[in-house]
Design a protein around this motif. Structure first.
Motif, PDB file in Angstrom:
ATOM      1  N   ALA A  25       0.826  -1.204   0.000  1.00  0.00           N
ATOM      2  CA  ALA A  25       0.000   0.000   0.000  1.00  0.00           C
ATOM      3  C   ALA A  25       0.863   1.258   0.000  1.00  0.00           C
ATOM      4  O   ALA A  25       0.559   2.238  -0.700  1.00  0.00           O
ATOM      5  N   GLY A  26       1.934   1.232   0.768  1.00  0.00           N
ATOM      6  CA  GLY A  26       2.844   2.375   0.800  1.00  0.00           C
ATOM      7  C   GLY A  26       3.496   2.633  -0.546  1.00  0.00           C
ATOM      8  O   GLY A  26       3.655   3.790  -0.972  1.00  0.00           O
ATOM      9  N   VAL A  27       3.895   1.570  -1.239  1.00  0.00           N
ATOM     10  CA  VAL A  27       4.503   1.726  -2.562  1.00  0.00           C
ATOM     11  C   VAL A  27       3.494   2.298  -3.550  1.00  0.00           C
ATOM     12  O   VAL A  27       3.837   3.162  -4.373  1.00  0.00           O
ATOM     13  N   VAL A  28       2.243   1.850  -3.485  1.00  0.00           N
ATOM     14  CA  VAL A  28       1.219   2.375  -4.376  1.00  0.00           C
ATOM     15  C   VAL A  28       1.057   3.875  -4.179  1.00  0.00           C
ATOM     16  O   VAL A  28       1.007   4.654  -5.148  1.00  0.00           O
ATOM     17  N   VAL A  29       0.978   4.317  -2.926  1.00  0.00           N
ATOM     18  CA  VAL A  29       0.834   5.750  -2.642  1.00  0.00           C
ATOM     19  C   VAL A  29       2.034   6.531  -3.164  1.00  0.00           C
ATOM     20  O   VAL A  29       1.889   7.581  -3.817  1.00  0.00           O
ATOM     21  N   LEU A  30       3.256   6.021  -2.894  1.00  0.00           N
ATOM     22  CA  LEU A  30       4.474   6.709  -3.329  1.00  0.00           C
ATOM     23  C   LEU A  30       4.545   6.803  -4.850  1.00  0.00           C
ATOM     24  O   LEU A  30       4.752   7.895  -5.414  1.00  0.00           O
ATOM     25  N   MET A  31       4.378   5.682  -5.535  1.00  0.00           N
ATOM     26  CA  MET A  31       4.526   5.670  -6.986  1.00  0.00           C
ATOM     27  C   MET A  31       3.394   6.407  -7.693  1.00  0.00           C
ATOM     28  O   MET A  31       3.603   7.049  -8.723  1.00  0.00           O
ATOM     29  N   LEU A  32       2.183   6.333  -7.128  1.00  0.00           N
ATOM     30  CA  LEU A  32       1.068   7.075  -7.718  1.00  0.00           C
ATOM     31  C   LEU A  32       1.327   8.574  -7.626  1.00  0.00           C
ATOM     32  O   LEU A  32       1.078   9.319  -8.586  1.00  0.00           O
ATOM     33  N   GLY A  33       1.840   9.023  -6.479  1.00  0.00           N
ATOM     34  CA  GLY A  33       2.175  10.438  -6.338  1.00  0.00           C
ATOM     35  C   GLY A  33       3.234  10.874  -7.335  1.00  0.00           C
ATOM     36  O   GLY A  33       3.098  11.928  -7.990  1.00  0.00           O
ATOM     37  N   LEU A  34       4.283  10.070  -7.499  1.00  0.00           N
ATOM     38  CA  LEU A  34       5.339  10.399  -8.457  1.00  0.00           C
ATOM     39  C   LEU A  34       4.803  10.404  -9.885  1.00  0.00           C
ATOM     40  O   LEU A  34       5.170  11.273 -10.692  1.00  0.00           O
ATOM     41  N   ALA A  35       3.935   9.450 -10.195  1.00  0.00           N
ATOM     42  CA  ALA A  35       3.382   9.366 -11.549  1.00  0.00           C
ATOM     43  C   ALA A  35       2.500  10.565 -11.863  1.00  0.00           C
ATOM     44  O   ALA A  35       2.556  11.120 -12.967  1.00  0.00           O
ATOM     45  N   LEU A  36       1.685  10.984 -10.898  1.00  0.00           N
ATOM     46  CA  LEU A  36       0.790  12.121 -11.133  1.00  0.00           C
ATOM     47  C   LEU A  36       1.573  13.417 -11.268  1.00  0.00           C
ATOM     48  O   LEU A  36       1.252  14.253 -12.123  1.00  0.00           O
ATOM     49  N   VAL A  37       2.582  13.601 -10.435  1.00  0.00           N
ATOM     50  CA  VAL A  37       3.391  14.821 -10.523  1.00  0.00           C
ATOM     51  C   VAL A  37       4.101  14.907 -11.868  1.00  0.00           C
ATOM     52  O   VAL A  37       4.174  15.966 -12.501  1.00  0.00           O
ATOM     53  N   ALA A  38       4.637  13.753 -12.325  1.00  0.00           N
ATOM     54  CA  ALA A  38       5.384  13.731 -13.585  1.00  0.00           C
ATOM     55  C   ALA A  38       4.488  13.562 -14.810  1.00  0.00           C
ATOM     56  O   ALA A  38       4.976  13.611 -15.941  1.00  0.00           O
ATOM     57  N   ARG A  39       3.187  13.352 -14.582  1.00  0.00           N
ATOM     58  CA  ARG A  39       2.248  13.084 -15.677  1.00  0.00           C
ATOM     59  C   ARG A  39       2.764  11.927 -16.531  1.00  0.00           C
ATOM     60  O   ARG A  39       2.801  11.988 -17.768  1.00  0.00           O
ATOM     61  N   ALA A  40       3.154  10.878 -15.864  1.00  0.00           N
ATOM     62  CA  ALA A  40       3.730   9.721 -16.539  1.00  0.00           C
ATOM     63  C   ALA A  40       2.668   8.989 -17.361  1.00  0.00           C
ATOM     64  O   ALA A  40       1.478   9.000 -17.023  1.00  0.00           O
ATOM     65  N   ALA A  41       3.115   8.341 -18.409  1.00  0.00           N
ATOM     66  CA  ALA A  41       2.209   7.594 -19.287  1.00  0.00           C
ATOM     67  C   ALA A  41       1.748   6.309 -18.598  1.00  0.00           C
ATOM     68  O   ALA A  41       2.536   5.614 -17.950  1.00  0.00           O
ATOM     69  N   TRP A  42       0.471   6.000 -18.773  1.00  0.00           N
ATOM     70  CA  TRP A  42      -0.083   4.777 -18.194  1.00  0.00           C
ATOM     71  C   TRP A  42      -0.072   3.669 -19.238  1.00  0.00           C
ATOM     72  O   TRP A  42      -0.246   3.930 -20.430  1.00  0.00           O
ATOM     73  N   PRO A  43       0.135   2.447 -18.808  1.00  0.00           N
ATOM     74  CA  PRO A  43       0.111   1.332 -19.767  1.00  0.00           C
ATOM     75  C   PRO A  43      -1.288   1.103 -20.315  1.00  0.00           C
ATOM     76  O   PRO A  43      -2.286   1.524 -19.719  1.00  0.00           O
ATOM     77  N   THR A  44      -1.359   0.417 -21.451  1.00  0.00           N
ATOM     78  CA  THR A  44      -2.645   0.042 -22.018  1.00  0.00           C
ATOM     79  C   THR A  44      -3.280  -1.050 -21.149  1.00  0.00           C
ATOM     80  O   THR A  44      -2.638  -1.613 -20.265  1.00  0.00           O
ATOM     81  N   ARG A  45      -4.560  -1.344 -21.416  1.00  0.00           N
ATOM     82  CA  ARG A  45      -5.230  -2.391 -20.641  1.00  0.00           C
ATOM     83  C   ARG A  45      -4.514  -3.733 -20.786  1.00  0.00           C
ATOM     84  O   ARG A  45      -4.386  -4.490 -19.824  1.00  0.00           O
ATOM     85  N   ARG A  46      -4.083  -4.041 -21.991  1.00  0.00           N
ATOM     86  CA  ARG A  46      -3.365  -5.293 -22.224  1.00  0.00           C
ATOM     87  C   ARG A  46      -2.066  -5.320 -21.429  1.00  0.00           C
ATOM     88  O   ARG A  46      -1.729  -6.324 -20.796  1.00  0.00           O
ATOM     89  N   GLU A  47      -1.331  -4.201 -21.465  1.00  0.00           N
ATOM     90  CA  GLU A  47      -0.085  -4.123 -20.706  1.00  0.00           C
ATOM     91  C   GLU A  47      -0.349  -4.202 -19.209  1.00  0.00           C
ATOM     92  O   GLU A  47       0.431  -4.818 -18.470  1.00  0.00           O
ATOM     93  N   MET A  48      -1.433  -3.581 -18.756  1.00  0.00           N
ATOM     94  CA  MET A  48      -1.784  -3.664 -17.336  1.00  0.00           C
ATOM     95  C   MET A  48      -2.011  -5.103 -16.901  1.00  0.00           C
ATOM     96  O   MET A  48      -1.589  -5.508 -15.813  1.00  0.00           O
ATOM     97  N   ALA A  49      -2.676  -5.872 -17.740  1.00  0.00           N
ATOM     98  CA  ALA A  49      -2.935  -7.271 -17.401  1.00  0.00           C
ATOM     99  C   ALA A  49      -1.621  -8.042 -17.276  1.00  0.00           C
ATOM    100  O   ALA A  49      -1.428  -8.809 -16.330  1.00  0.00           O
ATOM    101  N   HIS A  50      -0.708  -7.835 -18.227  1.00  0.00           N
ATOM    102  CA  HIS A  50       0.592  -8.516 -18.170  1.00  0.00           C
ATOM    103  C   HIS A  50       1.392  -8.055 -16.946  1.00  0.00           C
ATOM    104  O   HIS A  50       2.037  -8.872 -16.270  1.00  0.00           O
ATOM    105  N   LEU A  51       1.359  -6.752 -16.667  1.00  0.00           N
ATOM    106  CA  LEU A  51       2.084  -6.224 -15.508  1.00  0.00           C
ATOM    107  C   LEU A  51       1.521  -6.792 -14.210  1.00  0.00           C
ATOM    108  O   LEU A  51       2.283  -7.095 -13.285  1.00  0.00           O
ATOM    109  N   ALA A  52       0.220  -6.951 -14.140  1.00  0.00           N
ATOM    110  CA  ALA A  52      -0.404  -7.499 -12.930  1.00  0.00           C
ATOM    111  C   ALA A  52       0.045  -8.935 -12.702  1.00  0.00           C
ATOM    112  O   ALA A  52       0.388  -9.319 -11.574  1.00  0.00           O
ATOM    113  N   VAL A  53       0.064  -9.733 -13.757  1.00  0.00           N
ATOM    114  CA  VAL A  53       0.501 -11.126 -13.627  1.00  0.00           C
ATOM    115  C   VAL A  53       1.956 -11.191 -13.174  1.00  0.00           C
ATOM    116  O   VAL A  53       2.300 -11.923 -12.231  1.00  0.00           O
ATOM    117  N   ALA A  54       2.823 -10.427 -13.844  1.00  0.00           N
ATOM    118  CA  ALA A  54       4.241 -10.426 -13.469  1.00  0.00           C
ATOM    119  C   ALA A  54       4.431  -9.895 -12.054  1.00  0.00           C
ATOM    120  O   ALA A  54       5.246 -10.428 -11.285  1.00  0.00           O
TER     121      ALA A  54
END
Length: 293
Positions: A44-73
């Motif tokens: 949970a702590g990592v999610v909060v940290l990385m989500l904050g960094l991603a929002l500040v940097a306006r980082a690109a989000w993976p596609t739905r297909r990539e999200m599924a692969h990332l979740a499995v890995a």
């Protein structure tokens, strides 16, 4: 993240040092927190940290297909691997035995690398074998097994299979992704798996004392955000066999840390094993020099 010559040189030693601290953190937190409960808070702590960094940097989000692969890995690399190691040690498996089992990963990765199109040369196989021999020398004196350790052993084998399968899966299906948004996906998936398991299997005890705060902060900021990011960077810009071989060095570095912090024995055999391990890893990762007649 683009390849950087400086980061290419610094990433392996930094990763080895950070990954080795995982056993130190586990030893620090174990008396005060149930393992799955601690891991759930960590994710949970990592999610909060990385989500904050991603929002500040306006980082690109993976596609739905990539999200599924990332979740499995992510579930394999984070939830399965860490749960297996932490719970097995909590149930009495000696850390040296756990380290040996988990550090069979380079052997499995080398054997399975052809499945993702990588060729393992005879020199690299020699390095894999030398690395394993060196790990055995480093931790041989710590390998003690007693009765009632069948379940912890199986859990540690589960951890080995989890990180091996996750590493190969990620390299094959989603090698390129933004490390901030990608880790949000992976750790949300790991939390979804780990939190119900903690609720079902543990009293969810966690004592928020100094040791737990230190262990949690280090786990979130350094071990996960730093160590996992470095591992993903190396997987993206290197061959999976070479990246996984760096795991062989972790028990050596951990032994030095335990000697320094906790006064654990570090004898001549362990030091010799470190040298053998370094040679093995060199054979795996060093680029072959081509000569012309």
């Amino acid at each position: 993240m683009r390849a950087s010559p400086l980061l290419d040189r610094l990433a392996p030693p930094l990763f080895i040092f950070i990954w080795a601290t995982g056993y130190i953190v586990a030893k620090l937190a174990a008396p005060h927190a149930d393992p799955l409960t601690f891991l759930a808070w960590r994710y949970a702590g990592v999610v909060v940290l990385m989500l904050g960094l991603a929002l500040v940097a306006r980082a690109a989000w993976p596609t739905r297909r990539e999200m599924a692969h990332l979740a499995v890995a992510g579930i394999a690399i984070q939830a399965v691997y860490l749960a297996g190691v932490w719970v097995s040690i909590r149930q009495g498996l000696p850390a040296g035995t756990a380290a040996l089992i988990v550090n069979l990963q380079p052997v499995l990765v080398a054997a399975l690398a052809p499945l993702i199109g990588e060729r393992v040369t005879p020199r690299q196989w020699a390095g894999v074998a030398l690395g394993l021999a060196g790990v055995l020398l480093v931790i041989w004196h710590k390998l003690t097994l007693g009765a009632g350790l069948a379940t912890p052993l199986l859990l540690c084998l589960m951890a080995l299979l989890g990180i091996t399968a996750g590493t190969l899966y990620q390299k094959r299906f989603v090698p390129n992704f933004d490390l901030r948004t990608g880790q949000v996906v992976q750790f949300v998936a790991s939390l979804v798996v780990t939190l119900p398991a903690a609720w079902a299997l543990e009293p969810m005890r966690i004592e928020w004392n100094r040791d737990v705060f230190i262990a949690m902060a280090w786990s979130i900021v350094v071990l996960t955000a730093g160590g996992i990011s470095l591992m993903f960077y190396m997987l993206r810009h290197g061959r999976v066999t070479a990246v996984s071989s760096t795991m062989y060095l972790v028990p050596s570095v951990t032994s030095v840390m335990a000697w320094w912090l906790f006064g654990e024995t570090l004898g001549a055999q362990a030091i010799a094993g470190m040298g053998v391990t370094l040679l093995g890893v060199y054979l795996v990762v060093a680029k072959k020099t081509e000569t012309t007649a």
